[in-house]
Each structure stands twice: as structure tokens, then as C-alpha cells.
Write a protein that holds these residues in place. Sequence first.
Motif, PDB file in Angstrom:
ATOM      1  N   SER A   1      32.450  92.891 -78.311  1.00 27.42           N
ATOM      2  CA  SER A   1      32.202  92.242 -77.028  1.00 27.42           C
ATOM      3  C   SER A   1      30.871  92.716 -76.463  1.00 27.42           C
ATOM      4  O   SER A   1      30.552  93.906 -76.501  1.00 27.42           O
ATOM      5  CB  SER A   1      33.354  92.493 -76.055  1.00 27.42           C
ATOM      6  OG  SER A   1      33.653  93.860 -76.023  1.00 27.42           O
ATOM      7  N   HIS A  15      25.939  85.830 -69.346  1.00 22.23           N
ATOM      8  CA  HIS A  15      27.080  85.254 -70.054  1.00 22.23           C
ATOM      9  C   HIS A  15      27.629  86.212 -71.101  1.00 22.23           C
ATOM     10  O   HIS A  15      27.237  86.132 -72.262  1.00 22.23           O
ATOM     11  CB  HIS A  15      26.676  83.922 -70.714  1.00 22.23           C
ATOM     12  CG  HIS A  15      26.082  82.950 -69.741  1.00 22.23           C
ATOM     13  ND1 HIS A  15      26.849  82.286 -68.811  1.00 22.23           N
ATOM     14  CD2 HIS A  15      24.796  82.560 -69.542  1.00 22.23           C
ATOM     15  CE1 HIS A  15      26.045  81.514 -68.079  1.00 22.23           C
ATOM     16  NE2 HIS A  15      24.805  81.659 -68.502  1.00 22.23           N
ATOM     17  N   LYS A  57      29.948  87.784 -73.949  1.00 21.25           N
ATOM     18  CA  LYS A  57      30.439  87.011 -75.084  1.00 21.25           C
ATOM     19  C   LYS A  57      31.131  87.921 -76.085  1.00 21.25           C
ATOM     20  O   LYS A  57      30.824  89.107 -76.153  1.00 21.25           O
ATOM     21  CB  LYS A  57      29.227  86.342 -75.751  1.00 21.25           C
ATOM     22  CG  LYS A  57      29.580  85.134 -76.585  1.00 21.25           C
ATOM     23  CD  LYS A  57      28.313  84.472 -77.103  1.00 21.25           C
ATOM     24  CE  LYS A  57      28.693  83.674 -78.346  1.00 21.25           C
ATOM     25  NZ  LYS A  57      27.807  82.604 -78.652  1.00 21.25           N
ATOM     26  N   LEU A 112      22.574  85.746 -76.771  1.00 13.68           N
ATOM     27  CA  LEU A 112      23.163  85.995 -75.459  1.00 13.68           C
ATOM     28  C   LEU A 112      22.195  85.711 -74.327  1.00 13.68           C
ATOM     29  O   LEU A 112      22.449  86.053 -73.176  1.00 13.68           O
ATOM     30  CB  LEU A 112      23.653  87.440 -75.397  1.00 13.68           C
ATOM     31  CG  LEU A 112      24.973  87.537 -76.147  1.00 13.68           C
ATOM     32  CD1 LEU A 112      24.927  88.572 -77.220  1.00 13.68           C
ATOM     33  CD2 LEU A 112      26.095  87.739 -75.172  1.00 13.68           C
TER      34      LEU A 112
END
Length: 383
Positions: free
Chosen positions: A61, A68, A70, A132
Motif C-alpha cells: 500500500s 490518491h 493506492k 501514483l
Amino acid sequence: SDYSQEPPRHPCLKINAKEPFNAEPPRSALVSSYVTSVDFFYKRNHGPIPIVDDIERYCVSVTGLIDHPKQLFMKDIWNLPKYNITATLQCAGNRRTAMSKTRTVKGVGWDVSAIGNAVWGGAKLVDVLELLGIPKLTSATSSGGKHVEFVSIDKCKEENGGPYKASIPLSQATNPEADVLLAYEMNGVPLNRDHGYPLRVVVPGIIGARSVKWLDSINIIAEECQGFFMQKDYKMFPPSVNWDNIDWSTRRPQMDFPIQCVICSLEDVNIVKHGKITVKGYAVSGGGRGIERVDVSIDRGRTWVEASRYQKAGIPYIADNASSDKWAWVFFEANVDVPMTAEIVAKAVDTAANVQPENVETIWNLRGILNTSWHRVCVRVGH
Ligand code: MTE
Ligand code: MO
């Protein structure tokens, strides 16, 4: 903690600590191959080796100061461009046993083989971060993220049963030239459990402690990681600091490592036949700096000869990034005539003209890290 499910290991490794498992190969094994075999690669652990058995569900993670967050599955990592980077990993505690002979130091004892050179295969962290939304060459995110923290799955007593962790600056993580990897392969095969299966970080050119194995999460954070191994360990103190007056906050976590070289073809004490002997070993510097020279002496440093240097057998080494593996060690070799009992010494010089210190006493530190003093072995001529 549970050590009942440790992986099998090569019987030739010298075990410096059993639980957690810390072991190094014999010196001679290191110079037998430019790429260190997985079996003979030193193993440096702070807890039991975790077991990841469901690779489909395994994920990393990515959280913290990003827009954001992810979860990345192995297939996401495998889908990114794959790089093979040849890089030497060295534990900051390499050669600690020799330092402890000056004065006691704290930590696992190591001879000269807490180091290895492997071809690491994986995705570049810069590409992962780009997924990301963090562009290349970012030193701070809009929300103030300046460091990238790597958190493991393993559990260590120094973290009170929590995971091993470390961080690097975001600027390094997002620099394509820094070659920071999320590696899933070592020497062309999937990582084994000891070395971080299924995924580890490899940060070339800095102490091994920052190359976190068994990656669980990546956090974008404002300050460097506050974990034990960043703040209460792996810091370089002057010789005057002892366990009564230590103030950890006065020093930064050690990252870069200095110029190092070691003779591997000879043990500490050797009985040899009169005549020529081969002095062979490794030289490596941090920060991607190349090896400019290795000097060898048979008279404790009164006179020196220059050793030849190579990475690929038979091809002279040139310290430029076009023709060398910039993150990898360089082997050196010199043939010397030892007429009688002698102390053989080696010292290396990197491309920034940094030289190893002559004596371990001058760099003694209570944690016993970064012993890069001139390497010495003793040779007695016998029959
Ligand atoms: N990562 C985790 N998760 N746990 C650890 O104990 N040890 C670190 C680093 N990464 C460690 C870790 C240290 S101190 C070193 S020197 C290297 O891993 C050793 O890597 P190796 O065992 O693959 O040689
Ligand atoms: Mo280490």
C-alpha cells in the motif's frame, strides 16, 4: 518470536548470530565471482524471515502525503518496465569484529564479507511513484511529502515487535539516475525468502540498512522515518561518544558509505611458500563513485604497488559510467613477492580522491559501523 520456519541455508556460511539469522560467506567465495551467488550472499536480519505464500493477494500500500493512495499488486509491479541493475549491497557493520578489537562495540560481529554484488531485477521506484501521480525529480509533493518510507512485514525486537523500516529522500526516490528499485529478482531468479521475497527495496550506493526487504507499505512523509534503525542505530559518532553520554538526536542517519577495500584471497594469518603470491579483493565506494586506484603494500605501507582492476574478468576496469557498472564493486589483483613474514595492506582511492583511513582507532565508534580502515593481513613464510 518464532524461528521455527526459517529457510534452508548454505552450510559454508559463517553464522554470526542464529536468531535473528546473520551469516556471511568465507572471504575467498567473494572473489570467486563478480556476481555473488544467492547462496553466498550475506544474510542480515533483525527478526524471523516472514512467509508470504499468497502472491496473488500480496500487495504494497502506498499512502501518506499523496492525493490518491493506492494498493499495488505484484502484477502492477511486473507490468512496469523491468530493469536489471548490478549493485553491491554492504552492511554498515561489515568489518565490525576488527573494530571491536580497539574497544568493545555494540552489534553483530562481522568479518569482511557482509557485502555482496548482485543483479537486481525489478521496477524503478521512480516509475512506481509516477503511477501514483508523483512526477520525476520531485523533492516535495504539494502536501509537503519529502521522504519515502519503506515498511516491512517482518517483526523486530528493536521496534518492540513492529516492522523494520527506513526512508530515503523523495528527490532520490524520484531520480531515474539513482536507480532505486523495487526488486523481485536477484541474479535472474525470484528473490528467495532470506533476501526479501516477494519484493524488496534496493537503494544502490548507500548502506544496506535502507534496502528494506519484504516490503509491506510505502509512505510519503514530511520528515525522515522515525524508526529505530534510522534514529537509534546506524549513525556515525565520534570516538569520544560512549553509552553514557550518547545523544542520538545530534547525528543524521548514515546513508552514503565511504571508500572500502578488502583483501579476500588471504585470511588474517596465512602460512605461504616463499615466492610470489596473489593479493586479490574487492573495492567499492558509495554514491556511485568509481574506483580510481587500489594500492597494495607488503611492508606495512612504506612502499606501494598499484593493483590491476576489473569488473568483468580479463577486461581492465575504467571508472566511467559508460563502460562500468557504477553501483558495483571492482575487483583488484596484484602479484607480490613476499620474502619473509610480512603484513600485506590494501587501500583504495575513489574517483572523488577519497582514501581509506590508515588506522581503525581513528574511526572507532560505539556502534562499530563503517570500518573502512586499511585492510591488513599477515603472511608468514613457511615450508
Ligand atoms: N529489511 C528488513 N525488512 N529487515 C531487516 O532486518 N536488514 C537490513 C536490510 N533490510 C533488514 C532489511 C540490513 S541492516 C541490511 S545490511 C540488508 O537488508 C541486508 O540484506 P540481505 O540480507 O539481502 O543481504
Ligand atoms: Mo546492515
